[in-house]
Every structure is written in structure tokens, then in C-alpha cells.
Design a protein around this motif. Structure first.
Motif, short mmCIF file in Angstrom:
data_model
loop_
_atom_site.label_atom_id
_atom_site.label_comp_id
_atom_site.label_asym_id
_atom_site.label_seq_id
_atom_site.Cartn_x
_atom_site.Cartn_y
_atom_site.Cartn_z
N LEU A 236 -4.91 -6.38 1.71
CA LEU A 236 -4.62 -5.60 0.51
C LEU A 236 -3.78 -4.37 0.85
CD1 LEU A 236 -5.03 -5.27 -2.52
CD2 LEU A 236 -7.18 -4.08 -2.05
N ALA A 237 -4.00 -3.78 2.01
CA ALA A 237 -3.21 -2.62 2.42
C ALA A 237 -1.73 -2.99 2.53
CB ALA A 237 -3.72 -2.07 3.74
N SER A 238 -1.44 -4.17 3.07
CA SER A 238 -0.04 -4.63 3.14
C SER A 238 0.55 -4.82 1.76
CB SER A 238 0.05 -5.95 3.92
OG SER A 238 -0.09 -5.75 5.31
N VAL A 239 -0.21 -5.43 0.86
CA VAL A 239 0.29 -5.68 -0.49
C VAL A 239 0.63 -4.37 -1.19
CG1 VAL A 239 -0.30 -6.59 -2.77
CG2 VAL A 239 -0.97 -7.85 -0.72
N ILE A 240 -0.25 -3.38 -1.09
CA ILE A 240 0.01 -2.10 -1.73
C ILE A 240 1.27 -1.46 -1.15
CG2 ILE A 240 -0.88 0.26 -2.00
CD1 ILE A 240 -3.68 -0.95 -2.23
N ALA A 241 1.47 -1.60 0.16
CA ALA A 241 2.69 -1.07 0.77
C ALA A 241 3.94 -1.74 0.20
CB ALA A 241 2.63 -1.23 2.29
N TRP A 242 3.89 -3.07 0.06
CA TRP A 242 5.03 -3.79 -0.49
C TRP A 242 5.27 -3.40 -1.95
CZ3 TRP A 242 8.71 -5.75 2.10
CH2 TRP A 242 8.51 -6.40 3.31
N TRP A 243 4.23 -3.05 -2.67
CA TRP A 243 4.38 -2.70 -4.09
C TRP A 243 5.09 -1.36 -4.28
CZ3 TRP A 243 -1.15 -4.09 -6.28
CH2 TRP A 243 -1.21 -5.46 -6.53
N VAL A 244 5.05 -0.50 -3.28
CA VAL A 244 5.66 0.82 -3.43
C VAL A 244 7.18 0.68 -3.33
CG1 VAL A 244 5.85 3.14 -2.48
CG2 VAL A 244 3.63 1.99 -2.50
N GLY A 245 7.89 1.17 -4.31
CA GLY A 245 9.35 1.06 -4.31
C GLY A 245 9.99 1.68 -3.09
N GLY A 246 10.95 0.97 -2.51
CA GLY A 246 11.66 1.47 -1.34
C GLY A 246 11.19 0.90 -0.03
N CYS A 247 10.06 0.17 -0.03
CA CYS A 247 9.55 -0.43 1.21
C CYS A 247 10.46 -1.56 1.66
CB CYS A 247 8.13 -0.95 0.98
SG CYS A 247 7.42 -1.77 2.41
N ARG A 248 10.91 -1.52 2.91
CA ARG A 248 11.82 -2.53 3.44
C ARG A 248 11.12 -3.52 4.36
NH1 ARG A 248 16.84 -0.67 6.05
NH2 ARG A 248 17.72 -2.53 5.07
N ASP A 249 9.97 -3.14 4.90
CA ASP A 249 9.17 -4.04 5.73
C ASP A 249 7.82 -3.39 5.94
OD1 ASP A 249 8.48 -6.25 7.17
OD2 ASP A 249 9.71 -5.82 8.92
N VAL A 250 6.83 -4.22 6.29
CA VAL A 250 5.48 -3.72 6.56
C VAL A 250 5.02 -4.29 7.90
CG1 VAL A 250 3.08 -3.66 5.81
CG2 VAL A 250 4.91 -3.59 4.11
N VAL A 251 4.60 -3.39 8.78
CA VAL A 251 4.00 -3.78 10.06
C VAL A 251 2.54 -3.37 9.99
CG1 VAL A 251 4.06 -3.51 12.56
CG2 VAL A 251 6.20 -3.40 11.25
N ASN A 252 1.66 -4.36 9.88
CA ASN A 252 0.24 -4.08 9.70
C ASN A 252 -0.48 -4.22 11.04
OD1 ASN A 252 -2.48 -3.98 8.98
ND2 ASN A 252 -2.14 -4.99 7.02
N LEU A 253 -0.84 -3.08 11.62
CA LEU A 253 -1.55 -3.04 12.90
C LEU A 253 -3.00 -2.59 12.72
CD1 LEU A 253 1.23 -1.36 15.10
CD2 LEU A 253 0.80 -3.81 14.74
N LEU A 254 -3.51 -2.69 11.50
CA LEU A 254 -4.89 -2.28 11.24
C LEU A 254 -5.86 -3.18 12.00
CD1 LEU A 254 -4.66 -1.63 7.40
CD2 LEU A 254 -5.08 0.09 9.16
N GLU A 255 -6.82 -2.56 12.67
CA GLU A 255 -7.85 -3.30 13.38
C GLU A 255 -9.00 -3.62 12.42
OE1 GLU A 255 -9.07 -1.16 16.80
OE2 GLU A 255 -7.05 -1.04 17.66
N LEU A 256 -9.70 -4.69 12.72
CA LEU A 256 -10.80 -5.14 11.88
C LEU A 256 -12.12 -4.86 12.58
CD1 LEU A 256 -11.29 -6.59 9.19
CD2 LEU A 256 -11.32 -8.74 10.45
N VAL A 257 -12.96 -4.04 11.96
CA VAL A 257 -14.25 -3.68 12.54
C VAL A 257 -15.31 -3.79 11.45
CG1 VAL A 257 -15.61 -1.91 13.73
CG2 VAL A 257 -13.14 -2.10 14.17
N PRO A 258 -16.24 -4.76 11.57
CA PRO A 258 -16.41 -5.73 12.66
C PRO A 258 -15.43 -6.90 12.53
CG PRO A 258 -18.08 -6.09 11.00
CD PRO A 258 -17.30 -4.88 10.56
N ALA A 259 -15.35 -7.70 13.59
CA ALA A 259 -14.47 -8.87 13.57
C ALA A 259 -14.94 -9.86 12.50
CB ALA A 259 -14.47 -9.54 14.94
N GLU A 260 -13.96 -10.61 11.97
CA GLU A 260 -14.25 -11.53 10.86
C GLU A 260 -13.37 -12.77 11.00
OE1 GLU A 260 -13.89 -11.54 5.96
OE2 GLU A 260 -13.54 -9.72 7.11
N ALA A 261 -13.95 -13.94 10.80
CA ALA A 261 -13.18 -15.18 10.87
C ALA A 261 -12.32 -15.33 9.62
CB ALA A 261 -14.12 -16.38 11.01
N ASP A 262 -11.06 -15.74 9.83
CA ASP A 262 -10.15 -15.94 8.72
C ASP A 262 -10.29 -17.37 8.19
OD1 ASP A 262 -8.25 -15.39 6.85
OD2 ASP A 262 -6.59 -15.14 8.24
#
Length: 245
Positions: free
Chosen positions: A150-176
Motif C-alpha cells: 500500500l505504501a508503494s501505491v500511495i507513492a505512485w498516486w502522488v503526482g510527479g512520482c517517476r518511480d518507486v523503490v520500496n525497501l521497507l522491511e517486514l517485521v514480523p516476516a510474512e509469507a506472500d
């Protein structure tokens, strides 16, 4: 080894067949650098960017991709303005109400909401936003894959965003998995006022999203697809939504 211009021709032909779009005004460049294939240029939207990268991966004989594709910002937005707007959107989002929100400005971390002591608390987290040449980088930690996407999506929604690099860590770990992608996409569509989520159905199989249902306009149909492509780590998007006036 294939020539980079051969790969480019194959990718562009596949892109036009799949998306029915032509990128004559958005030149794309590819070249090999050792064991990597560099993909550079500008594209009109996030869907075009991610579709091009997936097609390039399919035609690159397993080479490592270096993504230098950028989405055109029209009109351009200054980095400081983009950073401010994104931090405001994150702070206003109910899903990040327990997150500490920070901005990196001229190499210094500025805490905009909360305190760093709160970042490690149970049910909390921290998101730090950096913007350089229109590219948003997200660092810190969140509590679920849905929050990370969701953090990536919100970044893309903001006008002027040219790319998103999502380095957010997941705590605790979770299976996708497919269910996780379906759940967060439902949340995204329900959050986006430009689409009527109740009229769209979502199916996810092997991380590949299929959208169906009906909407009132072609713009709404395209927006739903854009929202799906904004998600990180998806295996493609098939748009079968119909337009009914």
C-alpha cells in the motif's frame, strides 16, 4: 548472446500486441553491460513500465535487469514538493495511523509524525521518504505485506512520482501469496475514489491479477488496471473489465 537491439525489437512488438499502445514518443533503450541488461527511457504510466520490464525479462535469456525506466511527470514536480505531498498522504492514511513518518531532507532525517522511540512499538513501524529526481525511495519497517504494498501505491498516486523503490522491511516476516495480493488490491480499489470497487472482481493466480466486472467509463477501466500495476511483486495484470455507459 542476443544483441540488445534484437531484444528491444522483440519486447516492443510484444508490448504493442499485449497493451495495444505504441511508444513512439517515449523512446526506450537497452544495452548489455556484462551479465546485466540495462533498460532505460521514459514511459507514460506505471502499467507501461512494469509491463515492459516483465516482457524484457521474458526475452533476455535470464539476464539480470537494471531498471532505469522512468514514468513521465507531466507537469514536472520538484522533489521537495513531491516528498511533502507523499508524507502528507501517508500521514492521512488510516492504514498508517500507527506509523512514524519521516522525510530525508539534504541527508538529514526529519521526523514529521511520532517519535523514533515509538517506531519499534508493537503495532507500529516507521516509513522514511527520500525523493531524488522524482524517484521515491521508501525505507524503514512495516507490520504486513499489505502495508508494504500500500505504501508503494500511495507513492505512485502522488503526482510527479517517476518511480518507486520500496525497501521497507517486514517485521514480523510474512509469507506472500495470491490471497494477500487479492486482499490488498481490494483495499486499494476501495480507497481510490476514481473507481467503483464494488463493480470490479479480482482473481489472482500465481501472482497474476485478472480484473473483471464493469465500469461506466474507459478512464475508470484504465485506472483500475493502473492501481493493480502499482502493487509490488505481481506477475502481470489482465484487464477484462467492460465499459457500460
Amino acid at each position: 548472446m542476443q544483441r540488445s537491439d534484437t531484444v528491444l525489437k522483440q519486447v516492443m512488438a510484444a508490448f504493442e500486441r499485449e497493451s495495444h499502445l505504441k511508444l513512439h514518443h517515449h523512446p526506450i533503450h537497452m544495452n548489455f553491460d556484462g551479465d546485466a541488461l540495462i533498460v532505460a527511457g521514459e514511459v507514460p504510466d506505471v502499467a507501461s513500465k512494469k509491463r515492459l520490464l516483465q516482457l524484457t525479462q521474458m526475452h533476455s535469456d535470464g539476464k539480470r535487469l537494471v531498471d532505469q525506466l522512468r514514468v513521465t511527470a507531466n507537469p514536472p514536480v520538484a522533489d521537495g514538493e513531491l516528498r511533502t505531498h507523499l508524507c502528507e498522504r501517508l500521514a492521512q492514511s488510516v492504514d498508517f495511523r500507527n506509523c512514524v513518518i519521516c522525510a530525508r531532507v539534504k541527508g538529514q532525517c526529519e521526523v514529521l509524525r511520532g517519535t523514533m522511540d515509538e517506531a519499534g512499538n508493537v503495532g507500529s513501524g516507521v516509513i522514511e521518504v527520500t525523493v531524488e529526481d522524482g524517484v521515491v525511495t521508501l525505507t524503514g519497517q512495516v507490520i504486513s505485506l499489505s502495508h508494504r504494498r500500500l505504501a508503494s501505491v500511495i507513492a505512485w498516486w502522488v503526482g510527479g512520482c517517476r518511480d518507486v523503490v520500496n525497501l521497507l522491511e517486514l517485521v514480523p516476516a510474512e509469507a506472500d501469496g495470491d490471497e494477500e495480493i487479492s486482499d490488498v488490491l481490494h483495499l486499494v480499489l476501495e480507497t481510490d475514489s476514481r473507481v467503483r470497487a464494488e463493480q470490479i472482481t479480482i482473481t489472482v493466480e500465481n501472482h497474476r491479477i485478472t480484473l473483471a466486472g464493469w465500469v461506466a467509463t474507459e478512464a475508470e477501466r484504465r485506472q483500475a488496471e493502473q492501481d493493480a500495476w502499482c502493487l509490488d511483486a505481481v506477475g502481470g495484470v489482465v484487464n477484462r473489465i467492460q465499459v457500460r455507459a
